[in-house]
Write a protein that holds these residues in place. Structure first.
Motif, PDB file in Angstrom:
ATOM      1  N   LEU A  28       0.852  -1.173   0.000  1.00 10.44           N
ATOM      2  CA  LEU A  28       0.000   0.000   0.000  1.00 10.44           C
ATOM      3  C   LEU A  28       0.896   1.234   0.000  1.00 10.44           C
ATOM      4  CD1 LEU A  28      -2.899   1.256   0.508  1.00 10.44           C
ATOM      5  CD2 LEU A  28      -2.361   1.086   2.929  1.00 10.44           C
ATOM      6  N   GLU A  29       0.588   2.209  -0.836  1.00 14.69           N
ATOM      7  CA  GLU A  29       1.370   3.452  -0.893  1.00 14.69           C
ATOM      8  C   GLU A  29       2.871   3.179  -1.014  1.00 14.69           C
ATOM      9  OE1 GLU A  29       0.186   6.434  -1.243  1.00 14.69           O
ATOM     10  OE2 GLU A  29      -1.905   5.927  -0.921  1.00 14.69           O
ATOM     11  N   GLY A  30       3.239   2.307  -1.936  1.00 10.65           N
ATOM     12  CA  GLY A  30       4.651   2.007  -2.149  1.00 10.65           C
ATOM     13  C   GLY A  30       5.158   0.822  -1.349  1.00 10.65           C
ATOM     14  N   GLY A  31       4.355   0.324  -0.422  1.00  5.56           N
ATOM     15  CA  GLY A  31       4.727  -0.833   0.380  1.00  5.56           C
ATOM     16  C   GLY A  31       5.438  -0.444   1.666  1.00  5.56           C
ATOM     17  N   PHE A  32       5.174  -1.199   2.719  1.00  5.10           N
ATOM     18  CA  PHE A  32       5.819  -0.953   4.012  1.00  5.10           C
ATOM     19  C   PHE A  32       5.703  -2.199   4.882  1.00  5.10           C
ATOM     20  CE2 PHE A  32       1.417   0.058   4.535  1.00  5.10           C
ATOM     21  CZ  PHE A  32       1.090  -0.341   5.816  1.00  5.10           C
ATOM     22  N   TRP A  33       6.584  -2.295   5.851  1.00 12.13           N
ATOM     23  CA  TRP A  33       6.581  -3.391   6.817  1.00 12.13           C
ATOM     24  C   TRP A  33       5.829  -2.953   8.065  1.00 12.13           C
ATOM     25  CZ3 TRP A  33       8.148  -8.109   5.502  1.00 12.13           C
ATOM     26  CH2 TRP A  33       8.993  -8.240   4.399  1.00 12.13           C
ATOM     27  N   ALA A  34       5.063  -3.871   8.621  1.00  7.56           N
ATOM     28  CA  ALA A  34       4.311  -3.600   9.848  1.00  7.56           C
ATOM     29  C   ALA A  34       4.328  -4.854  10.715  1.00  7.56           C
ATOM     30  CB  ALA A  34       2.881  -3.197   9.514  1.00  7.56           C
ATOM     31  N   ILE A  35       3.861  -4.702  11.931  1.00  3.32           N
ATOM     32  CA  ILE A  35       3.752  -5.829  12.858  1.00  3.32           C
ATOM     33  C   ILE A  35       2.284  -6.017  13.192  1.00  3.32           C
ATOM     34  CG2 ILE A  35       4.353  -6.713  15.142  1.00  3.32           C
ATOM     35  CD1 ILE A  35       6.881  -4.895  14.977  1.00  3.32           C
ATOM     36  N   LYS A  36       1.768  -7.219  12.913  1.00  4.44           N
ATOM     37  CA  LYS A  36       0.398  -7.562  13.278  1.00  4.44           C
ATOM     38  C   LYS A  36       0.465  -8.345  14.575  1.00  4.44           C
ATOM     39  CE  LYS A  36      -3.911  -9.496  11.658  1.00  4.44           C
ATOM     40  NZ  LYS A  36      -4.597 -10.154  10.531  1.00  4.44           N
ATOM     41  N   SER A  37      -0.083  -7.748  15.630  1.00  9.51           N
ATOM     42  CA  SER A  37       0.005  -8.373  16.953  1.00  9.51           C
ATOM     43  C   SER A  37      -0.881  -9.612  17.029  1.00  9.51           C
ATOM     44  CB  SER A  37      -0.387  -7.379  18.048  1.00  9.51           C
ATOM     45  OG  SER A  37      -1.773  -7.124  17.989  1.00  9.51           O
ATOM     46  N   ASP A  38      -0.631 -10.433  18.017  1.00  9.23           N
ATOM     47  CA  ASP A  38      -1.403 -11.656  18.215  1.00  9.23           C
ATOM     48  C   ASP A  38      -2.881 -11.367  18.443  1.00  9.23           C
ATOM     49  OD1 ASP A  38       0.924 -13.089  17.862  1.00  9.23           O
ATOM     50  OD2 ASP A  38       1.227 -13.489  19.999  1.00  9.23           O
ATOM     51  N   ASP A  39      -3.205 -10.144  18.901  1.00  9.66           N
ATOM     52  CA  ASP A  39      -4.619  -9.793  19.110  1.00  9.66           C
ATOM     53  C   ASP A  39      -5.223  -9.072  17.893  1.00  9.66           C
ATOM     54  OD1 ASP A  39      -3.577  -7.236  19.275  1.00  9.66           O
ATOM     55  OD2 ASP A  39      -4.206  -6.881  21.335  1.00  9.66           O
ATOM     56  N   GLY A  40      -4.474  -8.990  16.783  1.00 11.97           N
ATOM     57  CA  GLY A  40      -5.006  -8.445  15.540  1.00 11.97           C
ATOM     58  C   GLY A  40      -4.701  -6.985  15.264  1.00 11.97           C
ATOM     59  N   GLN A  41      -4.127  -6.267  16.216  1.00 11.07           N
ATOM     60  CA  GLN A  41      -3.777  -4.854  16.009  1.00 11.07           C
ATOM     61  C   GLN A  41      -2.563  -4.757  15.097  1.00 11.07           C
ATOM     62  OE1 GLN A  41      -5.154  -1.725  17.341  1.00 11.07           O
ATOM     63  NE2 GLN A  41      -3.791  -1.087  15.696  1.00 11.07           N
ATOM     64  N   ILE A  42      -2.592  -3.829  14.156  1.00  8.56           N
ATOM     65  CA  ILE A  42      -1.451  -3.603  13.273  1.00  8.56           C
ATOM     66  C   ILE A  42      -0.703  -2.373  13.754  1.00  8.56           C
ATOM     67  CG2 ILE A  42      -0.703  -3.115  10.913  1.00  8.56           C
ATOM     68  CD1 ILE A  42      -3.288  -4.518   9.983  1.00  8.56           C
ATOM     69  N   TYR A  43       0.621  -2.507  13.876  1.00  6.15           N
ATOM     70  CA  TYR A  43       1.477  -1.408  14.304  1.00  6.15           C
ATOM     71  C   TYR A  43       2.454  -1.077  13.183  1.00  6.15           C
ATOM     72  CZ  TYR A  43      -0.117  -2.450  19.044  1.00  6.15           C
ATOM     73  OH  TYR A  43      -0.885  -2.654  20.151  1.00  6.15           O
ATOM     74  N   GLU A  44       2.692   0.207  12.982  1.00  5.05           N
ATOM     75  CA  GLU A  44       3.640   0.644  11.960  1.00  5.05           C
ATOM     76  C   GLU A  44       4.925   1.131  12.634  1.00  5.05           C
ATOM     77  OE1 GLU A  44       4.113   3.861   8.357  1.00  5.05           O
ATOM     78  OE2 GLU A  44       2.133   3.594   9.252  1.00  5.05           O
ATOM     79  N   PRO A  45       5.977   0.321  12.595  1.00  5.17           N
ATOM     80  CA  PRO A  45       7.225   0.736  13.244  1.00  5.17           C
ATOM     81  C   PRO A  45       7.997   1.752  12.408  1.00  5.17           C
ATOM     82  CG  PRO A  45       7.461  -1.468  12.322  1.00  5.17           C
ATOM     83  CD  PRO A  45       6.044  -1.040  12.082  1.00  5.17           C
ATOM     84  N   THR A  46       8.632   2.687  13.099  1.00  7.65           N
ATOM     85  CA  THR A  46       9.466   3.679  12.421  1.00  7.65           C
ATOM     86  C   THR A  46      10.871   3.142  12.189  1.00  7.65           C
ATOM     87  OG1 THR A  46      10.212   4.645  14.512  1.00  7.65           O
ATOM     88  CG2 THR A  46       8.254   5.613  13.485  1.00  7.65           C
ATOM     89  N   ASN A  47      11.245   2.106  12.926  1.00  3.12           N
ATOM     90  CA  ASN A  47      12.640   1.660  12.905  1.00  3.12           C
ATOM     91  C   ASN A  47      12.777   0.136  12.947  1.00  3.12           C
ATOM     92  OD1 ASN A  47      11.644   1.598  15.549  1.00  3.12           O
ATOM     93  ND2 ASN A  47      13.626   2.042  16.468  1.00  3.12           N
ATOM     94  N   LEU A  48      11.984  -0.576  12.156  1.00  4.23           N
ATOM     95  CA  LEU A  48      12.113  -2.033  12.087  1.00  4.23           C
ATOM     96  C   LEU A  48      13.430  -2.369  11.395  1.00  4.23           C
ATOM     97  CD1 LEU A  48      10.671  -4.776  12.604  1.00  4.23           C
ATOM     98  CD2 LEU A  48       9.819  -4.612  10.265  1.00  4.23           C
TER      99      LEU A  48
END
Length: 91
Positions: A28-48
């Protein structure tokens, strides 16, 4: 003549959160890495770290939610990773 003085604010403190989940790539929008938590919340890290940018990598992250930042991705809270620990498949 009186000079104007402004008070300086102390640096903002962000409470750490513990997140366990999997790394996912979103095209999406050029692509990015995120973390999908075990409870379903998606987090967008600034420094993965690039070493952790692996699809479905299971990990545990200590992070700060950065409510002072915005992103065009709008998938969930933006986080700053403080500590990251890859987890084994059996966890």
């Amino acid at each position: 003549m009186m000079a104007c003085a402004t008070a300086t604010s102390p640096p903002v403190q962000y409470a750490p959160v513990q997140i366990t989940g999997v790394v996912q790539f979103y095209n999406l929008e050029g692509g990015f890495w995120a973390i999908k938590s075990d409870d379903g919340q998606i987090y967008e890290p600034t420094n993965l770290p690039s070493a952790s940018q692996k699809e479905n990598l299971h990990l545990s992250v200590l992070a700060r939610v950065r409510s002072d930042l915005v992103s065009i991705h709008m998938v969930g809270p933006i986080i700053e990773i403080v500590q990251i620990l890859p987890l084994s498949v059996s966890d």
